[in-house]
Design a protein around this motif. Structure first.
Motif, PDB file in Angstrom:
ATOM      1  N   PHE A  50       0.835  -1.196   0.000  1.00  0.00           N
ATOM      2  CA  PHE A  50       0.000   0.000   0.000  1.00  0.00           C
ATOM      3  C   PHE A  50       0.868   1.243   0.000  1.00  0.00           C
ATOM      4  O   PHE A  50       0.795   2.097  -0.880  1.00  0.00           O
ATOM      5  CB  PHE A  50      -0.862  -0.086   1.264  1.00  0.00           C
ATOM      6  N   VAL A  51       1.731   1.316   0.989  1.00  0.00           N
ATOM      7  CA  VAL A  51       2.606   2.478   1.091  1.00  0.00           C
ATOM      8  C   VAL A  51       3.505   2.563  -0.136  1.00  0.00           C
ATOM      9  O   VAL A  51       3.743   3.642  -0.691  1.00  0.00           O
ATOM     10  CB  VAL A  51       3.449   2.393   2.386  1.00  0.00           C
ATOM     11  N   GLY A  52       4.004   1.415  -0.559  1.00  0.00           N
ATOM     12  CA  GLY A  52       4.888   1.380  -1.711  1.00  0.00           C
ATOM     13  C   GLY A  52       4.226   1.941  -2.962  1.00  0.00           C
ATOM     14  O   GLY A  52       4.831   2.702  -3.720  1.00  0.00           O
ATOM     15  N   THR A  53       2.956   1.557  -3.178  1.00  0.00           N
ATOM     16  CA  THR A  53       2.279   2.044  -4.374  1.00  0.00           C
ATOM     17  C   THR A  53       2.055   3.545  -4.308  1.00  0.00           C
ATOM     18  O   THR A  53       2.207   4.256  -5.304  1.00  0.00           O
ATOM     19  CB  THR A  53       0.937   1.328  -4.558  1.00  0.00           C
ATOM     20  N   LEU A  54       1.680   4.022  -3.127  1.00  0.00           N
ATOM     21  CA  LEU A  54       1.511   5.467  -2.958  1.00  0.00           C
ATOM     22  C   LEU A  54       2.808   6.185  -3.290  1.00  0.00           C
ATOM     23  O   LEU A  54       2.832   7.179  -4.022  1.00  0.00           O
ATOM     24  CB  LEU A  54       1.117   5.789  -1.518  1.00  0.00           C
ATOM     25  N   TRP A  55       3.874   5.640  -2.770  1.00  0.00           N
ATOM     26  CA  TRP A  55       5.171   6.224  -3.033  1.00  0.00           C
ATOM     27  C   TRP A  55       5.467   6.220  -4.522  1.00  0.00           C
ATOM     28  O   TRP A  55       5.981   7.187  -5.076  1.00  0.00           O
ATOM     29  CB  TRP A  55       6.251   5.453  -2.254  1.00  0.00           C
ATOM     30  N   ALA A  56       5.081   5.110  -5.183  1.00  0.00           N
ATOM     31  CA  ALA A  56       5.316   5.025  -6.625  1.00  0.00           C
ATOM     32  C   ALA A  56       4.559   6.130  -7.348  1.00  0.00           C
ATOM     33  O   ALA A  56       5.058   6.732  -8.300  1.00  0.00           O
ATOM     34  CB  ALA A  56       4.884   3.657  -7.141  1.00  0.00           C
ATOM     35  N   CYS A  57       3.337   6.407  -6.904  1.00  0.00           N
ATOM     36  CA  CYS A  57       2.551   7.471  -7.538  1.00  0.00           C
ATOM     37  C   CYS A  57       3.210   8.818  -7.377  1.00  0.00           C
ATOM     38  O   CYS A  57       3.327   9.590  -8.335  1.00  0.00           O
ATOM     39  CB  CYS A  57       1.167   7.543  -6.892  1.00  0.00           C
ATOM     40  N   VAL A  58       3.602   9.111  -6.145  1.00  0.00           N
ATOM     41  CA  VAL A  58       4.243  10.399  -5.901  1.00  0.00           C
ATOM     42  C   VAL A  58       5.500  10.515  -6.762  1.00  0.00           C
ATOM     43  O   VAL A  58       5.776  11.544  -7.381  1.00  0.00           O
ATOM     44  CB  VAL A  58       4.605  10.544  -4.408  1.00  0.00           C
ATOM     45  N   THR A  59       6.237   9.414  -6.821  1.00  0.00           N
ATOM     46  CA  THR A  59       7.455   9.430  -7.614  1.00  0.00           C
ATOM     47  C   THR A  59       7.138   9.604  -9.100  1.00  0.00           C
ATOM     48  O   THR A  59       7.831  10.333  -9.808  1.00  0.00           O
ATOM     49  CB  THR A  59       8.249   8.132  -7.395  1.00  0.00           C
ATOM     50  N   LEU A  60       6.075   8.939  -9.552  1.00  0.00           N
ATOM     51  CA  LEU A  60       5.656   9.106 -10.938  1.00  0.00           C
ATOM     52  C   LEU A  60       5.369  10.575 -11.224  1.00  0.00           C
ATOM     53  O   LEU A  60       5.793  11.135 -12.233  1.00  0.00           O
ATOM     54  CB  LEU A  60       4.380   8.305 -11.203  1.00  0.00           C
ATOM     55  N   ASN A  61       4.628  11.189 -10.275  1.00  0.00           N
ATOM     56  CA  ASN A  61       4.324  12.604 -10.424  1.00  0.00           C
ATOM     57  C   ASN A  61       5.579  13.428 -10.524  1.00  0.00           C
ATOM     58  O   ASN A  61       5.642  14.427 -11.230  1.00  0.00           O
ATOM     59  CB  ASN A  61       3.495  13.079  -9.218  1.00  0.00           C
ATOM     60  N   PHE A  62       6.595  13.018  -9.796  1.00  0.00           N
ATOM     61  CA  PHE A  62       7.838  13.761  -9.795  1.00  0.00           C
ATOM     62  C   PHE A  62       8.628  13.514 -11.070  1.00  0.00           C
ATOM     63  O   PHE A  62       9.159  14.442 -11.679  1.00  0.00           O
ATOM     64  CB  PHE A  62       8.666  13.322  -8.572  1.00  0.00           C
ATOM     65  N   VAL A  63       8.664  12.273 -11.468  1.00  0.00           N
ATOM     66  CA  VAL A  63       9.547  11.879 -12.560  1.00  0.00           C
ATOM     67  C   VAL A  63       8.999  12.212 -13.940  1.00  0.00           C
ATOM     68  O   VAL A  63       9.737  12.643 -14.822  1.00  0.00           O
ATOM     69  CB  VAL A  63       9.826  10.360 -12.454  1.00  0.00           C
ATOM     70  N   LEU A  64       7.683  12.021 -14.118  1.00  0.00           N
ATOM     71  CA  LEU A  64       7.112  12.168 -15.457  1.00  0.00           C
ATOM     72  C   LEU A  64       7.429  13.502 -16.144  1.00  0.00           C
ATOM     73  O   LEU A  64       7.889  13.517 -17.273  1.00  0.00           O
ATOM     74  CB  LEU A  64       5.600  11.933 -15.418  1.00  0.00           C
ATOM     75  N   PRO A  65       7.139  14.625 -15.470  1.00  0.00           N
ATOM     76  CA  PRO A  65       7.408  15.876 -16.174  1.00  0.00           C
ATOM     77  C   PRO A  65       8.882  16.041 -16.523  1.00  0.00           C
ATOM     78  O   PRO A  65       9.232  16.653 -17.523  1.00  0.00           O
ATOM     79  CB  PRO A  65       6.931  16.956 -15.206  1.00  0.00           C
ATOM     80  N   ARG A  66       9.746  15.445 -15.701  1.00  0.00           N
ATOM     81  CA  ARG A  66      11.155  15.575 -15.996  1.00  0.00           C
ATOM     82  C   ARG A  66      11.588  14.691 -17.148  1.00  0.00           C
ATOM     83  O   ARG A  66      12.567  14.949 -17.815  1.00  0.00           O
ATOM     84  CB  ARG A  66      11.976  15.246 -14.754  1.00  0.00           C
ATOM     85  N   LEU A  67      10.805  13.632 -17.366  1.00  0.00           N
ATOM     86  CA  LEU A  67      11.166  12.708 -18.436  1.00  0.00           C
ATOM     87  C   LEU A  67      10.760  13.236 -19.811  1.00  0.00           C
ATOM     88  O   LEU A  67      11.393  12.947 -20.806  1.00  0.00           O
ATOM     89  CB  LEU A  67      10.448  11.365 -18.229  1.00  0.00           C
ATOM     90  N   MET A  68       9.643  13.952 -19.814  1.00  0.00           N
ATOM     91  CA  MET A  68       9.084  14.367 -21.092  1.00  0.00           C
ATOM     92  C   MET A  68      10.031  15.296 -21.826  1.00  0.00           C
ATOM     93  O   MET A  68      10.740  16.079 -21.219  1.00  0.00           O
ATOM     94  CB  MET A  68       7.736  15.054 -20.866  1.00  0.00           C
ATOM     95  N   PRO A  69      10.012  15.202 -23.151  1.00  0.00           N
ATOM     96  CA  PRO A  69      10.920  16.049 -23.922  1.00  0.00           C
ATOM     97  C   PRO A  69      10.633  17.521 -23.666  1.00  0.00           C
ATOM     98  O   PRO A  69       9.480  17.943 -23.720  1.00  0.00           O
ATOM     99  CB  PRO A  69      10.617  15.669 -25.377  1.00  0.00           C
TER     100      PRO A  69
END
Lengths: 327, 337, 330
Positions: free
Chosen positions: A11-30
């Protein structure tokens, strides 16, 4: 115990994954999209809000990714979700707290209703094997569950809103009524909720009916059902204590995850009906490039699904003794 | 069919009034290709305290026959004919609620795999309790006492009433099922391969236990198995089934001592004796007929070592030879018809 | 199905499961050809069983309908779908069966031509997603250990996160991107369910004896996976494709409805976008909004029916049952 801990960790891990996704995605995009965004809003937001935005998207900062990440995590944990860019200067948390009750009401109540009704119909359909109900149900509901949520919404609008009985199809209540805890207001609320609710109900009920019925059919062919009949137990007791209790088990966590699907579909229903819940705002945020709002809503919706999954797990552990003693 | 013959033989072999009379039971399965007959005009009588074994290979219809007797058939299977009279009352056609008063109190069932036959999510004690409550036993103490008593009778510690099926060993589970079947000390216990899921040692001890209980409580048993050796030592009479029909029915020692039907003989030959001389192991070549397309004539003819020309065109009825019924044209003459 | 052979005496006999290879005689054929033959045979078996199932037939017919529309749209609709040359917002008539849009385009033509892109998106993303599921699932099952744990974690997390919101988020960062990106994000968010199921089946197959035999023969893992495991899993792989296809149809439509993919292209999803943007329902142009939705519903329903027929085949207990009448003895 160990099982519960593992699930909690997931549970906690998935939440963390979401927050991280939120953090990482915009940085990944061209071409960091946030840069363009900030240029657009430069001068319109200041101070703390700007700082939070910069932290969230790593702009104008010379700190390492790790540092940004930790700051971002801290902000999120503290509930500092930033300012909405499309609804300046309203903070995201305010928009969310306004939208949440509407979604809880519409989607929450409708889903519970669909689940209870659907599971019940599924149980009865399976119990009456060979009856016309059992032969007609599956194909009908297979089809309804594959239909887009929002299209049903449109059909309902055409059928019942543009023609008699002219049910409302826009918003949560008439702008002419002052919200108050009185009967006319409540009726108005219910009227506005009727069509969107029906759209969600029609499309999602099929899912519950089919999965429950299929599980029941499998369970009913088990020997312990025959044994229960041989013992002379009354039919209803067999249906619930022996069949349904076993049939629902493999499905509880699946049902919780189906909630994710229903939440996804209701996003578009809210959009079509202008119902200002979480889903509606999510679409608004996406169309308006309002990243802080979008990220927060994504997190919240995922949280809802995770809570449902966790509840389902607890329920499974309570109802199925095999999971308790295993491992 | 010579069903009148079967009745006479049945009653003659039984002391006193039979508690169960199965007459011409026929069970069919509804399939897309039409109805498949899984049990074909089976008749026999059962006396008080008698132990009847039913043997046959997989798919011969023995389990289906049991469920037909216990009125537990479910679609697509259905009773296509025949009657079952238990303690003077006709059972066929009664609804579940009408049967409820007889079920478990007078007739109970033990199934093959307790792991599958017991509800996995409720405790053993709870399952004992709901059987008792369904039959009017309300007092908590009586329920607890009787449950504990039955468990002790089969050699299980009563603390296991709180256990769940998966927490018991295979042997214990079977015995718990038997204990549950005997809760109301019924007159008839129907057993469908209760020992097949156990290892050899557990099998023997379970059979011995069943016989002891039978001696103590006096119930009759119909016992289905594919294990000939098991049924030889424990049954009074033996029915051999083939392709849904009765091939041979008679007193066990007689059937084993001088098997009449070529199929029975083939089965005996397949189980060599440990003490006897060494003979090459023989089996029965071929396989059972496809019940959706049964041949004319005797169903065993394609595999029979003693087949005659008339076997392929004439369906043999049941003949009576020295008190044993046998469905074989070999006995068409020189027997009471 | 297996037959009960009686070789000696009575008792349960070992029943070979469907798909088990027969003993190999002579020189072993090339690996690739073997894998292809086995998979081909599996497909043929499936096809034969499906033919007798009513739901499958219905699903096939619907799918065929859409395929025909996608294949030869020009034969059915004579007007160009994008040309804004007709009268605006016309109601249905003989020359415009479904009327025209606010831009003066023929809706009927759009509907017929729109089938192609919608179908392609659904099928391509379905195939790719299934391929990814197979790779992830079978790899996790076969590699085991840390790999299994790691891959599983990724898959399970993606499984729990609600797909449509995730799709929205990713799409938000990629505005004005085309169909290729749409397909890519559909595949990434949608593979997880299938991967889980395939992994479970691959795990259960791993322990089977005939695989041990292959290992002992000295066959390499890749061979074992390709020739032995995957053909046996064909029914589940096809079922995964069908299930994923349903979701992809719905999600793709949802995304296009909001304006992702390429709004200038002609597909049922983009039709809905333009209809909604121009408040088609309020101005009385019902068909503009309802027809593409119907198309999507038909496509989704066809996959769903086929998928359900599959479930019935896999689990015979689910098949429709006729009540057998009991005859009372006289």
């Amino acid at each position: 115990m160990r099982y519960a801990l593992r699930r909690l960790a997931f549970f906690v891990g998935t939440l963390w994954a979401c927050v991280t996704l939120n953090f990482v995605l915009p940085r990944l995009m061209p071409g960091n999209p946030a840069l363009a965004l900030l240029a657009k809003f430069h001068g319109r937001i200041g101070g703390q809000a700007l700082k939070a935005l910069e932290i969230a998207f790593g702009v104008h900062t010379h700190e390492s990714y790790l540092h940004q990440y930790i700051d971002y995590l801290r902000n999120t944990a503290e509930g500092n979700l930033g300012t909405s860019l499309s609804q300046l200067p309203t903070p995201v948390s305010q928009i969310i707290s306004n939208a949440l009750p509407w979604t809880l009401g519409l989607v929450g109540v409708t889903t519970v209703l669909a689940f209870v009704l659907g599971t019940g119909i599924g149980i009865i359909g399976a119990w009456r094997r060979g009856s016309w109900l059992d032969n007609v149900l599956p194909p009908v509901f297979v089809i309804t569950s594959a239909i887009p949520f929002f299209w049903i919404g449109m059909l309902l609008i055409v059928a019942f809103s543009l023609h008699a009985p002219h049910l409302p199809s826009n918003g949560t209540f008439d702008s002419t009524i002052i919200p108050a805890f009185n009967w006319p207001f409540i009726v108005n609320l219910l009227q506005h909720a009727l069509l969107p609710s029906a759209a969600i109900l029609i499309t999602s009920i099929g899912l519950w009916i089919l999965t429950m019925r299929n599980n029941m059919v499998t369970v009913l062919s088990e020997d312990y059902i025959k044994m229960a009949r041989a013992k002379g137990l009354p039919g209803r007791r067999i249906m619930f204590d022996y069949a349904a209790r076993n049939a629902i088990l493999p499905n509880l966590s699946g049902l919780a995850m189906s909630l994710g699907f229903v939440l996804g579909g209701s996003v578009l229903v809210e959009y079509v009906f202008n119902y200002p819940g979480l889903g509606f705002w999510l679409v608004q945020a996406v169309e308006g490039e309002d990243y802080p709002l979008m990220q927060a809503l994504f997190l919240l919706i995922t949280l809802a699904v995770l809570v449902a999954v966790l509840l389902a797990d607890i329920l499974t552990a309570l109802l199925d003794p095999r999971t308790r003693t295993a491992r | 069919m010579s069903s009148a013959l079967a009745d006479d033989t049945g009653r003659a072999a039984v002391t006193g009034e039979p508690i169960l009379q199965v007459t011409d039971i026929t069970v069919e399965y509804a399939t897309k290709q039409g109805n498949v007959r899984a049990v074909d005009h089976v008749s026999f009588d059962l006396g008080r305290g008698e132990f009847v074994g039913i043997v046959g290979e997989s798919g011969c219809g023995k389990s289906t026959l049991l469920f037909a007797i216990a009125q537990l058939l479910a679609p697509p299977a259905g009773l296509a004919g025949g009657n079952v009279v238990f303690k003077g009352v006709s059972m066929v056609g009664l609804t579940d609620s009408q049967l409820a008063s007889v079920r478990w109190k007078d007739m109970s069932v033990v199934m093959q795999s307790a792991m599958n036959a017991l509800n996995p999510v409720t405790s053993i004690g709870a399952q004992f309790k709901d059987a008792m409550r369904a039959h009017g036993v309300r007092s908590k103490t009586e329920i607890a006492d009787r449950s504990a008593h039955m468990l002790r009778m089969v050699g299980i510690d009563p603390t296991h009433l709180r256990s769940y099926p998966h927490q018991l060993s295979g042997g214990m589970r079977q015995r718990a099922m038997i204990a549950m079947a005997l809760l109301f000390t019924p007159d008839l216990v129907i057993m469908d391969e209760p020992t097949s899921a156990l290892d050899v040692v557990a099998q023997r001890s379970l059979m011995v236990q069943i016989k002891e209980l039978q001696a103590q409580l006096g119930f009759s048993v119909i016992f289905v198995t594919h294990d000939m050796s098991l049924v030889r030592h424990f049954s009074d009479r033996l029915m051999v089934m083939y392709a849904g029909q009765v091939a041979e029915l008679g007193v066990t020692s007689q059937v084993f001592g001088s098997p009449l039907h070529p199929y029975t003989r083939g089965l005996m030959d397949a189980f060599p004796s440990i003490k006897g001389e060494r003979v090459p192991l023989t089996g029965i070549p071929g396989h059972p007929p496809d019940l959706a397309r049964i041949p004319d004539g005797c169903l065993f003819a394609p595999r029979c070592p003693k087949v005659m020309t008339e076997c392929e065109t004439t369906r043999p009825p049941l003949y009576l030879v020295d008190g044993t019924q046998v469905r074989c044209l070999l006995y068409a003459d020189g027997s009471t018809r | 199905m297996a037959s009960t052979e009686l070789s000696a005496g009575l008792g349960p006999t070992i029943t070979p499961s469907a798909g088990q290879p027969h003993a190999q005689s002579g020189a072993p054929p090339s690996r690739a050809r073997e894998a292809a033959t086995k998979t081909g045979q599996a497909f043929l078996r499936l096809f034969r069983t499906l033919r007798s199932n009513r739901k499958a037939s219905a699903g096939f017919i619907l799918l065929a309908f859409v395929c025909v529309l996608a294949a030869v749209p020009g034969l059915i609709a004579h007007d160009p779908p994008r040309a804004e040359i007709y009268g605006r917002s016309l109601g249905p008539s003989a020359s415009h069966l479904f009327g025209t849009t606010v831009y003066g385009q023929d809706i009927f033509a759009q509907f017929i031509w729109g089938a192609r892109e919608t179908l392609i998106i659904a099928v391509v993303s379905g195939l790719l997603s299934t391929a990814l599921s197979v790779v992830m699932g079978v790899a996790a099952a076969y590699l085991g250990g840390v790999w299994d744990g790691g891959l599983n974690l990724v898959t399970d997390t993606l499984l729990v996160i609600p797909s449509f919101p995730l799709l929205l988020i990713i799409a938000a960062y990629l505005p004005n991107s085309g169909v290729v990106v749409l397909i890519a994000i559909l595949v990434i968010t949608g593979y997880s369910y299938g991967a889980r199921q395939l992994r479970a089946q691959a795990l259960s197959l791993r322990g089977r004896d005939y695989l041990e035999a292959a290992r002992v023969r000295g066959e390499r893992s890749v061979y074992i996976i390709a020739v032995e495991i995957i053909p046996t899993m064909t029914p589940l792989i096809v079922a995964t494709f069908l299930g994923t296809a349903v979701y992809n149809v719905l999600f793709a439509a949802g995304l296009q409805f909001i304006g992702f993919g390429n709004p200038a292209s002609v597909s049922w999803g983009t039709m809905l976008y333009w209809a909604q943007n121009n408040e088609a329902l309020s101005i009385g142009q019902y068909l503009w909004a309802l027809m593409p939705g119907l198309g999507i519903a038909i496509l989704g329903a066809s996959f769903a029916l086929l998928n359900y027929a599959f479930d019935e085949i896999g689990n015979p207990a689910l098949r429709p049952v006729r009540r057998h009448r009991v005859k009372r003895p006289r």
